[in-house]
Motif scaffolding. Structure first.
Motif, short mmCIF file in Angstrom:
data_model
loop_
_atom_site.label_atom_id
_atom_site.label_comp_id
_atom_site.label_asym_id
_atom_site.label_seq_id
_atom_site.Cartn_x
_atom_site.Cartn_y
_atom_site.Cartn_z
N UNK A 1 14.46 1.27 -8.60
CA UNK A 1 13.98 2.83 -9.00
C UNK A 1 12.98 2.52 -9.68
N UNK A 2 12.37 1.17 -10.23
CA UNK A 2 10.87 1.40 -11.18
C UNK A 2 10.21 0.62 -10.23
N UNK A 3 10.13 0.55 -9.11
CA UNK A 3 8.47 -0.60 -8.27
C UNK A 3 8.97 0.87 -7.21
N UNK A 4 9.63 1.79 -6.91
CA UNK A 4 9.77 2.86 -5.78
C UNK A 4 8.32 3.83 -6.62
N UNK A 5 7.37 3.33 -5.39
CA UNK A 5 6.31 4.18 -5.62
C UNK A 5 5.27 3.46 -6.77
N UNK A 6 5.24 2.59 -7.53
CA UNK A 6 4.71 1.29 -8.40
C UNK A 6 3.05 1.76 -8.16
N UNK A 7 2.30 1.60 -8.96
CA UNK A 7 0.77 1.61 -8.72
C UNK A 7 0.61 0.15 -8.60
N UNK A 8 -0.47 -0.99 -8.11
CA UNK A 8 -0.58 -1.77 -7.80
C UNK A 8 -2.35 -1.75 -8.29
N UNK A 9 -2.08 -2.77 -8.71
CA UNK A 9 -3.49 -3.30 -9.21
C UNK A 9 -4.14 -3.03 -7.82
N UNK B 1 0.88 -1.49 -0.22
CA UNK B 1 0.35 -0.01 -0.27
C UNK B 1 0.71 1.21 0.16
N UNK B 2 2.07 1.39 -0.26
CA UNK B 2 3.30 2.16 0.24
C UNK B 2 4.04 1.71 0.22
N UNK B 3 4.08 1.71 -1.36
CA UNK B 3 5.25 1.29 -2.62
C UNK B 3 6.16 2.44 -2.50
N UNK B 4 6.60 3.16 -2.00
CA UNK B 4 7.05 4.44 -1.69
C UNK B 4 8.51 4.12 -1.03
N UNK B 5 7.75 3.80 -0.17
CA UNK B 5 8.45 3.16 1.91
C UNK B 5 9.38 2.09 0.87
N UNK B 6 8.24 0.61 0.89
CA UNK B 6 8.42 -0.22 0.79
C UNK B 6 10.62 -1.18 -0.07
N UNK B 7 9.52 0.10 -1.51
CA UNK B 7 11.24 -0.71 -2.34
C UNK B 7 12.39 0.21 -2.59
N UNK B 8 13.14 -0.50 -3.18
CA UNK B 8 14.03 0.59 -2.94
C UNK B 8 14.38 0.74 -4.97
N UNK C 1 17.27 -9.41 -5.07
CA UNK C 1 17.48 -9.84 -3.08
C UNK C 1 16.70 -8.37 -2.57
N UNK C 2 16.57 -9.01 -1.08
CA UNK C 2 16.36 -7.30 -0.22
C UNK C 2 16.07 -6.36 -1.27
N UNK C 3 15.09 -6.48 -2.02
CA UNK C 3 14.15 -5.65 -2.26
C UNK C 3 12.70 -4.42 -1.82
N UNK C 4 12.37 -5.49 -1.02
CA UNK C 4 11.14 -4.85 -0.39
C UNK C 4 11.21 -5.71 1.89
N UNK C 5 10.50 -3.74 1.76
CA UNK C 5 10.26 -4.00 3.34
C UNK C 5 9.16 -4.22 3.70
N UNK C 6 9.41 -5.70 4.77
CA UNK C 6 8.23 -5.82 5.39
C UNK C 6 8.26 -5.70 6.76
N UNK C 7 7.59 -4.55 8.11
CA UNK C 7 7.95 -5.27 8.95
C UNK C 7 9.60 -4.19 9.18
#
Length: 725
Positions: free
Chosen positions: A31-39, A22-29, A111-117
């Motif tokens: 560049x193409x995924x940071x701020x991406x819009x999920x379906x 829900x917060x791709x700006x924060x969970x991704x590093x 690797x280490x692409x997404x932050x969860x907790x």
């Protein structure tokens, strides 16, 4: 990034990933995924397609505008990064011009692409393709026979591409086969894919149960993984292309299969679906169904690739032999089809073949003995009639004797026929060969029991392996905890002593000042001699007596004690020396003792008034240096405790790694033994099927030989004598 403790890392659930996305700006590093819009779903949450190992989300990049499928893993996959790197490298080397269709999708392991907790986890970034699953496509297009048949051919071409490049998908099924808008196929979900660079490693999954051979085990991982599921899918497509009504007849709405399920492979004899396909009037469908039935009980490495094994129609003789052996063969095993010739490994064993035995069903050309016998019968009958008409009842021989002789001669001539010898030889040989074969029913039952025992042992072993790993991990954490608790206790005690050094310094300074003052007072008292400045009432005689008792100065005694003088019935006094001993000095009574005590107290008061009130700088520095030395000693000891604890951690980690290496080695050896045993079961299965086929063929041949033997009966021979047939 935090690392997992123990043998396997814990991964978030699909819901945890959906919350983070829900917060791709924060969970991704990336560049193409940071701020991406999920379906999103109707509830405004990221839409997930969940599977056994991962959840897949559709994201549109805010920078490039491209749409990606992001696979977020929910379970541990052994050697995950190494596997994906090998698969990505192999697929990247495929030349599009060499492929039958663009079935492979580009992907990137991050690797280490997404932050969860608080932790970061890997994801798989895949190209998004606009396509539908194979089962959904068939829902809409099963009535278009030409389109389904063309798709079957394209599927066969896809499997040929995989076989040519020694690649196996590992989980060919309706959900991983997508049909694009141009009716070409796309392959998705590469988690269990095999490429040559992964040779020697184990598989990570067993594939969808409704598409896999019952013979596939946990340790099967190689280029032959897809062979059985390829035949199953190809059969389904060809059957639907031939008879579109089969889709609604055999498929269930939203069913996790096309036309056949796992139960159909395990128990072909009791499968209505498979029997429907076997009995289908289209020979292509029935032949393919017969092949799938046979393939279900063959080891994966001997199955022919779909692209190389072209099915041949079954002959009537093959059908009859299969029907005869079906009663004795293992349930659902069927006979070994002719098209398998050349595809079975030599280790599967070779069964004896039925010898070409000629069993005549009648007599052929007549011999001289046959002619003589044929002539004899009319003559004997004529003689008998003449004798009966002429009436020779008195003759020694009756009219029936010539007939008996003719019958005996005919039997002798029949026994001399070569057809009789050939028939007996054929029956003897078939009976002997049949007796040499093992009973297929008993063999199948023994194989079933051995396999059940093996499966139970393997289930126990595979369940014990993670428990042993968990035990090692638990022991490791227990040792870490004990070492940490020991460190905390020791450091707490040391810190307590370090924190108490300030108070100890204060006490030592106070004690040193007190000792210095006491020494000053004692020195002043030691300087005042009783003989030089005696107290009131103490003369030289008493001073001498006091000196003789050890009391020369004010420092030699500390006071007096009143005592009862029993001799004179009066109160006397004894003086208390500095050592604590008491002395009784003649002439010193209570009054003089009081005078001495008062004198001493006055001297003490005078000395205390003049005593030092502080320590010198050198004295204070000496005490402080001693305390600083103590502090340094405790600090060093505290560091030693940390080093000791780290050594215990290293030792515990080494024990864990050694234990895990030992378990892995033992499990690998056990897996190798299990693989060999499974191959032995496969060999026995093939041998049993060959034995069953041969047993049925021999039984049918023996029955036929016995039937043909009826053409050599006595009556048939008599008919042959006169008709030649």
């Amino acid at each position: 990034m935090s690392t997992a403790t123990g043998s396997q890392r814990q991964f978030p659930s699909g819901a945890d990933y959906a919350e983070a996305l829900q917060h791709t700006q924060l969970c991704f590093r990336h560049p193409e995924l940071k701020g991406a819009r999920p379906e999103l779903t109707k509830l405004g949450l990221p839409r997930a397609i969940s599977g056994a190992f991962a959840s897949v989300f559709s994201l549109t990049s805010a920078t490039s505008g491209r749409r990606y499928a992001i696979k977020c893993f929910t379970r541990h996959i052994p050697d995950q990064e190494r596997r994906y790197q090998a698969i990505s490298s192999r697929l990247a080397r495929l030349e599009p011009a060499e492929l039958s269709q663009p079935w492979n999708l580009g992907f990137e392991y991050l690797p280490d692409a997404i932050s969860v907790g608080r932790d970061r986890y890997p994801v798989l970034k895949m190209e998004w393709t606009e396509a539908v699953t194979l089962s959904s496509w068939l829902d809409d297009n099963h009535a278009h026979r030409f389109a389904v048949d063309r798709l079957a051919d394209r599927f066969e071409a896809l499997t040929r591409d995989l076989a040519t490049h020694e690649i196996a998908h590992g989980d060919l099924q309706h959900g991983n086969l997508l049909v694009a808008s141009d009716d070409t196929l796309r392959l998705v979900d590469y988690d269990g894919m095999y490429v040559p660079a992964l040779a020697g490693m184990g598989g990570t999954e067993r594939g969808h149960r409704n598409y896999q051979s019952p013979m596939r085990g946990n340790d099967d991982f190689g280029a032959a993984l897809d062979r059985f599921s390829a035949w199953v899918i190809f059969l389904s497509l060809k059957a639907i292309a031939s008879d579109p009504a089969l889709w609604n007849r055999l498929h269930e709405p939203s069913g996790e299969f096309l036309l056949l399920t796992e139960d159909d492979f395990k128990n072909p004899g009791g499968s209505t679906r498979l029997q429907t396909l076997l009995a289908h009037p289209d020979r292509t469908v029935s032949d393919l169904a017969d092949q799938v039935r046979s393939l279900a009980f063959q080891p994966l490495d001997v199955l022919p690739p779909l692209a190389q094994a072209v099915p041949r129609p079954r002959t009537a003789a093959t059908t009859r032999a299969a029907s005869v052996s079906g009663t004795a063969a293992a349930p659902g095993s069927g006979g070994l089809p002719g098209w398998m010739t050349g595809h079975i490994s030599t280790q599967a064993g070779q069964s004896p073949t039925v010898a070409a035995i000629t069993s005549p069903d009648g007599f052929r050309s007549r011999t001289l003995l046959d002619v003589a016998t044929a002539v004899l019968w009319p003559f004997v009958l004529a003689v008998t009639v003449v004798m009966a008409v002429a009436g020779f009842p008195a003759l020694p021989i009756g009219p029936g004797v010539p007939v008996c002789a003719a019958v005996a001669l005919t039997a002798f001539a029949r026994s001399r026929r070569v057809e009789r010898a050939q028939s007996r030889a054929a029956l003897a040989q078939l009976t002997n060969e049949l007796a040499q074969l093992d009973d297929p029913v008993r063999g199948a039952e023994k194989l079933r029991k051995d396999r059940a025992k093996f499966d139970a042992a393997e289930a126990k072993r595979t369940a014990a392996y993670p428990r042993a790993q968990d035990k090692l991990t638990a022991q490791y954490h227990a040792e870490l905890k004990e070492a940490e608790e020991r460190k905390v206790r020791k450091q707490r005690d040391i810190d307590k002593k370090i924190n108490g050094l300030s108070e100890e310094l204060r006490r030592d300074l106070a004690k040193a000042l007190t000792n210095k003052q006491s020494a000053y007072v004692r020195d002043q008292l030691g300087r005042r001699l009783i003989a030089q400045s005696p107290p009131h009432g103490i003369g030289s005689t008493l001073a001498a007596r006091l000196a003789a008792a050890g009391i020369r100065t004010a420092a030699d005694f500390t006071g007096y004690r009143s005592v009862q003088n029993t001799h004179y019935n009066s109160i006397g006094a004894v003086l208390v020396l500095s050592s604590g001993r008491v002395v009784d000095v003649h002439g010193i009574g209570e009054a003089k003792a009081i005078a001495l005590d008062v004198w001493r107290r006055q001297l003490v008061a005078s000395a205390e008034a003049q005593q030092p009130t502080a320590l010198s700088a050198s004295e204070r520095q000496s005490i402080k240096q001693r305390i600083d030395g103590r502090r340094t000693q405790l600090t060093t000891l505290r560091k030693a405790v940390e080093s000791e604890t780290e050594a215990l951690r290293v030792k515990a980690r080494k024990q864990l790694e050694d234990g895990q290496e030992r378990l892995t080695r033992e499990n690998t050896l056990a897996g190798d033994r299990a693989r060999q045993q499974r191959q032995e079961f496969s060999r026995r299965t093939v041998a049993l099927q060959q034995n069953s086929t041969l047993h049925g063929t021999l039984s049918a041949s023996l029955e036929a030989a016995r039937f043909r033997q009826r053409g050599l009966l006595y009556a048939c021979y008599v008919r042959f004598l006169y008709t030649g047939r």
